[in-house]
Design an enzyme around this catalytic site. Structure first.
Site, short mmCIF file in Angstrom:
data_model
loop_
_atom_site.label_atom_id
_atom_site.label_comp_id
_atom_site.label_asym_id
_atom_site.label_seq_id
_atom_site.Cartn_x
_atom_site.Cartn_y
_atom_site.Cartn_z
N GLU A 191 0.89 -1.17 0.00
CA GLU A 191 0.00 0.00 0.00
C GLU A 191 0.92 1.21 0.00
OE1 GLU A 191 -1.32 3.08 1.06
OE2 GLU A 191 -2.10 2.35 2.97
N CYS A 216 -2.35 8.71 3.21
CA CYS A 216 -2.29 8.25 1.81
C CYS A 216 -3.62 8.44 1.12
CB CYS A 216 -1.82 6.80 1.76
SG CYS A 216 -2.76 5.74 2.85
O1 LIG Z 1 -2.31 6.53 5.11
C1 LIG Z 1 -3.16 5.72 4.73
C2 LIG Z 1 -4.59 5.62 5.17
C3 LIG Z 1 -4.76 5.25 6.54
C4 LIG Z 1 -6.20 5.06 6.92
O2 LIG Z 1 -6.94 6.01 7.08
O3 LIG Z 1 -6.59 3.92 7.08
#
Ligand SMILES: O=CCCC(=O)O
Length: 458
Positions: free
Chosen positions: A232, A266
């Site tokens: 990811e 992200c």
């Molecule tokens: O940084 C990535 C996403 C994290 C989240 O909100 O689950």
């Protein structure tokens, strides 16, 4: 990078940790592997009991857990609280559902394959290495650990070097929940030690949440070793606003989506693509609301946006903004770091971006919104998809046909219509293109690190 807690709000080093030696890493891999040989034979009920007990502890200790997160990476205390509670929810979710998600898949008519009985059975893979980032220092880890442990795997955690206390807390809370020694171990190591671990035959798979270069490196090593990976790797999520949208809600969510976690998520919306008919109205409100935000101490309840987690992270954000300004972009608010200690950066909106600017193509990991004008839905989709990333995406519209278009044509792992892209234990999470592959969370997340064994009985 030293393994240390450095308070991003002040820049002061709070505590340093010695890195594990190669012999200590070797010993921990050995413990993990030995543990797996017995842990794999435990039942779902036994695992669930430990997971629920650990979830209870996280809830009871939410203030402490939140304090650790805010101190180590600067997120606001309120969001750190939310993150700890989300961990507990995810832990309970997998405690409740693992048996159902991993139940045998029995072929209704085994005679089709000439058998008396035929089925697929999910079995744990073994020792899995998780390389995790600092931005959600507990949630990112727990969304790996909860399904992996419930499936009967054991975990080794290589956490980001700036969140060692979060890593040690998670190891400790799982052990206190009842997971036996070796089920989940934090390795305080620098990234230079990761390759040897990935190549160790006792480590069978890896999951990484982090940067594209880190993902490429882990994938290359695991490819060479023929080991399964889940990656990811960030995103540059589009947030499209069409004329039929509820403008107030869209603006409020745009602000929240961009500055959540001090702009370091992200799945934060990063590129705001607004239909020309409402561009001016949206921009006026968006700028006004971003300007109203309070930047400051993450422990102060009045703070909306804390510091960036690292000095380098702020320098990276500044570099992208400065590059855009030098090439002719317009700063509508923010755009300059404040004076004083700590790695603060203000909520910023940049318009008049052209495709030759770095900010058009790269992920900005800070509270900086890029604004684009689109003549129609075709152009909005074109801009939205003109990225090497494909993690989350957002579209705001109350037109039925447009909703269908966005669902069909936004090229991303997730499409949220009239809402903020969010991870939920109940929904699959992951990306396409350079945002990575594989899925975390939901039924898919727990199956990633299982051997789906085909069993045929004549
Ligand atoms: O940084 C990535 C996403 C994290 C989240 O909100 O689950």
């Amino acid at each position: 990078m030293a393994i240390a807690t450095i308070n991003p709000a002040t820049g002061t080093t709070v505590r340093t940790f010695p890195e594990l030696t190669e012999a200590e890493v070797e010993q921990k891999i050995g413990v993990a592997h030995e543990r797996w040989r017995t842990y794999r034979l435990t039942g779902f009920d036994e695992r669930a009991e430990c997971m629920r007990a650990a979830a209870d502890l996280v809830e009871k200790e939410v203030d402490h857990a939140a304090q650790l997160m805010s101190t180590e990476m600067g997120k606001t205390l309120a969001s750190a609280h939310g993150e700890a509670l989300k961990c507990a929810h995810g832990m309970r979710y997998y405690a409740d559902h693992a048996a159902e998600f991993l139940a045998d898949e029995v072929l209704a008519d085994p005679s089709q394959v000439g058998a008396e009985r035929a089925l697929g059975r999910y079995q744990p893979l073994g020792v899995v290495l998780a390389a995790m980032p600092w931005n959600f220092p507990m949630w990112q880890v727990m969304r790996f650990a909860a399904p992996a442990l419930m499936a009967g795997n054991v975990g080794l955690l290589k956490h980001a070097s700036n969140v060692p206390q979060c890593a040690l807390y998670l190891e400790d809370v799982l052990r206190r929940g009842g997971f036996a020694e070796g089920c989940f171990q934090a390795l305080l190591i620098s990234s230079g030690k990761v390759e040897a671990i990935l190549r160790d035959p006792r480590v069978v798979a890896a999951t990484l949440t982090g940067s594209e270069p880190a993902g490429r490196s882990v994938a290359a090593i695991c490819g060479d070793e023929v080991k399964h990976t889940v990656l990811e790797l960030g995103g540059s999520d589009p947030f499209v606003v069409m004329p039929s949208a509820d403008l107030d809600r869209a603006v409020a969510t745009a602000v929240d989506a961009r500055v959540q976690n001090n702009g370091q998520s992200c799945i934060a919306a990063k590129r705001f693509i607004v239909h020309t008919d409402i561009y001016d109205a949206f921009t006026e409100q968006f700028v006004a609301r971003m300007r109203e935000l309070t930047v400051g101490d993450p422990f102060d309840p009045a703070t909306d946006v804390g510091p960036l987690a690292t000095e380098q992270g702020r320098a990276d954000v500044e570099e992208l903004v400065d590059d855009a300004i030098a090439a002719g972009a317009t700063v509508l608010c923010g755009g300059r770091r404040p004076d004083g200690a700590g790695w603060f950066y203000p909520p910023t909106i940049i318009a008049d971006i052209t495709r030759d600017m770095r900010i058009f193509a790269e992920e900005v990991f800070g509270p900086v919104a890029s604004l684009y004008r689109a003549a129609d839905i075709e152009e909005a989709l074109e801009i939205a998809n003109a990225t090497t990333f494909g993690l989350g995406s957002n579209a705001w519209t109350n037109d039925k046909t447009e909703k269908e278009r966005f669902m069909a044509d936004l090229y991303a792992g997730q499409v949220f219509i009239n809402g903020k892209t969010t991870s939920y234990p109940e929904l699959p999470f992951g990306g396409v293109k350079r945002s990575g592959y594989g899925r975390e969370l939901s039924t898919h997340g727990i199956r990633e690190f299982c051997n789906l064994k085909t069993i045929w009985m004549g």
